[in-house]
Design a protein around this motif. Structure first.
Motif, PDB file in Angstrom:
ATOM      1  N   LEU A 142       0.563  -1.047  -0.032  1.00  0.00           N
ATOM      2  CA  LEU A 142      -0.109  -0.289   0.172  1.00  0.00           C
ATOM      3  C   LEU A 142       0.302   1.512  -0.141  1.00  0.00           C
ATOM      4  N   ALA A 143       0.712   2.249  -0.978  1.00  0.00           N
ATOM      5  CA  ALA A 143       0.386   3.617  -0.399  1.00  0.00           C
ATOM      6  C   ALA A 143       1.216   4.001   0.854  1.00  0.00           C
ATOM      7  N   HIS A 144       2.073   4.709   1.744  1.00  0.00           N
ATOM      8  CA  HIS A 144       2.892   4.976   2.512  1.00  0.00           C
ATOM      9  C   HIS A 144       1.966   5.997   3.565  1.00  0.00           C
ATOM     10  N   ALA A 145       1.352   6.603   2.376  1.00  0.00           N
ATOM     11  CA  ALA A 145       0.081   7.698   2.952  1.00  0.00           C
ATOM     12  C   ALA A 145      -0.941   8.038   1.663  1.00  0.00           C
ATOM     13  N   LYS A 147      -4.055  10.890   0.087  1.00  0.00           N
ATOM     14  CA  LYS A 147      -3.576  11.953  -0.637  1.00  0.00           C
ATOM     15  C   LYS A 147      -3.352  13.308  -0.006  1.00  0.00           C
ATOM     16  N   GLU A 148      -4.173  13.125   1.385  1.00  0.00           N
ATOM     17  CA  GLU A 148      -4.197  14.019   2.401  1.00  0.00           C
ATOM     18  C   GLU A 148      -2.468  13.796   3.023  1.00  0.00           C
ATOM     19  N   GLY A 149      -1.756  12.987   3.621  1.00  0.00           N
ATOM     20  CA  GLY A 149      -0.455  12.915   4.165  1.00  0.00           C
ATOM     21  C   GLY A 149      -0.499  12.055   4.737  1.00  0.00           C
ATOM     22  N   ASN A 150      -2.474  11.369   5.089  1.00  0.00           N
ATOM     23  CA  ASN A 150      -2.446  10.324   6.114  1.00  0.00           C
ATOM     24  C   ASN A 150      -1.809   9.407   6.985  1.00  0.00           C
ATOM     25  N   SER A 151      -0.960   9.057   7.425  1.00  0.00           N
ATOM     26  CA  SER A 151      -0.062   7.353   7.950  1.00  0.00           C
ATOM     27  C   SER A 151      -1.455   6.772   7.294  1.00  0.00           C
ATOM     28  N   LYS A 152      -0.812   5.640   6.269  1.00  0.00           N
ATOM     29  CA  LYS A 152      -1.975   4.291   6.480  1.00  0.00           C
ATOM     30  C   LYS A 152      -1.519   3.764   7.166  1.00  0.00           C
ATOM     31  N   ILE A 153      -0.180   3.385   7.611  1.00  0.00           N
ATOM     32  CA  ILE A 153       0.508   2.473   9.056  1.00  0.00           C
ATOM     33  C   ILE A 153       0.141   3.067  10.105  1.00  0.00           C
ATOM     34  N   LEU A 154      -1.168   2.604  10.925  1.00  0.00           N
ATOM     35  CA  LEU A 154      -1.792   3.151  12.103  1.00  0.00           C
ATOM     36  C   LEU A 154      -1.202   2.050  13.397  1.00  0.00           C
ATOM     37  N   LYS A 155      -1.191   2.303  14.733  1.00  0.00           N
ATOM     38  CA  LYS A 155      -1.236   2.138  15.527  1.00  0.00           C
ATOM     39  C   LYS A 155      -3.038   0.508  16.098  1.00  0.00           C
ATOM     40  N   LYS A 156      -3.825   1.626  15.617  1.00  0.00           N
ATOM     41  CA  LYS A 156      -5.088   0.659  15.435  1.00  0.00           C
ATOM     42  C   LYS A 156      -5.435   0.947  14.136  1.00  0.00           C
ATOM     43  N   SER A 200       8.738   9.980  10.923  1.00  0.00           N
ATOM     44  CA  SER A 200       7.336  11.459  10.554  1.00  0.00           C
ATOM     45  C   SER A 200       6.467  11.073   9.923  1.00  0.00           C
ATOM     46  N   MET A 201       6.796  10.187   9.105  1.00  0.00           N
ATOM     47  CA  MET A 201       4.727   9.928   8.139  1.00  0.00           C
ATOM     48  C   MET A 201       4.818   8.472   8.733  1.00  0.00           C
TER      49      MET A 201
END
Length: 217
Positions: A142-145, A147-156, A200-201
């Motif tokens: 998957l893309a790391h973030a 289109k708004e720059g929000n991470s797709k790899i989350l704590k939950k 950071s991302m």
């Protein structure tokens, strides 16, 4: 090089001789075009094909041959086509060494959400749940973030899960991250990307390997 190509090229580096590998639609299926020379794998598509190859050249596509995303494919010598019942017998029977699937979100517990956004129409989960539970290894692409720059790899994960605690490896356009019993471990960064930028991302907590490598693409 586009993020899609970066991810597809790096996925192919996970392939080893004689592995049976299922490729989900999207970036995973593109990895069939970048299998390293000398590596012979058996690619499986959930809609009923075994031993397929790269995308055919323009004008050479067979309308009866397609991957899970409906894209044209080639069939290699010895390949076979079969119905969904047989295909899912392969998947549910534990005969798939690895599956590569796209995702909307993944988290540090190895959870994956890849089928539903509340309030939006989706065609359904398809074979995702079967693959996540039936394959011996799960690789998420998957893309790391967003289109708004929000991470797709989350704590939950915030979206409905497809499966819990099943992800083994995460490949993005920025990094390669291993899912361990103690959480996520940053193993590789994309060319031109620093460890600090990845940290950071990324919303999830990331441990950093002592020897972070540059992705071989």
């Amino acid at each position: 090089m586009s993020e899609r190509e970066i991810i597809a090229r790096r996925i192919a580096k996970e392939f080893q001789n004689d592995m049976v590998i299922n490729l989900g639609f999207g970036m995973p299926t593109a990895s069939a075009n970048y299998i390293p020379e000398g590596v012979n794998v058996i690619l499986q598509t959930e809609n009923g094909g075994l031993l397929f190859g790269p995308k055919p050249k323009l004008g050479e596509a067979d309308p009866d041959l397609a991957n899970a995303g409906g894209e044209p494919i080639t069939m290699l010598p010895g390949a076979s086509a079969f119905d969904l019942a047989f295909s899912f017998s392969i998947i549910r029977g534990g005969h798939v060494d690895a599956t590569v699937l796209g995702a909307l979100e993944v988290d540090q517990e190895g959870n994956i959400a890849n089928w539903k956004i509340p309030g939006k129409f989706v065609p359904g989960m398809g074979g995702g749940m079967d693959l996540l539970m039936g394959a011996k290894r799960v690789i998420v692409a998957l893309a790391h973030a967003d289109k708004e720059g929000n991470s797709k790899i989350l704590k939950k994960c915030t979206l409905p899960l497809s499966a819990a605690g099943v992800v083994d490896l995460i490949i993005t356009d920025k990094a390669v991250i291993e899912v361990t019993d103690k959480g996520l471990m940053l193993k590789e960064v994309a060319p031109g990307v620093t460890v600090e930028e990845v940290l950071s991302m990324t919303d999830a907590d990331l441990a950093v390997s002592e020897n972070v490598a540059t992705m071989d693409i």
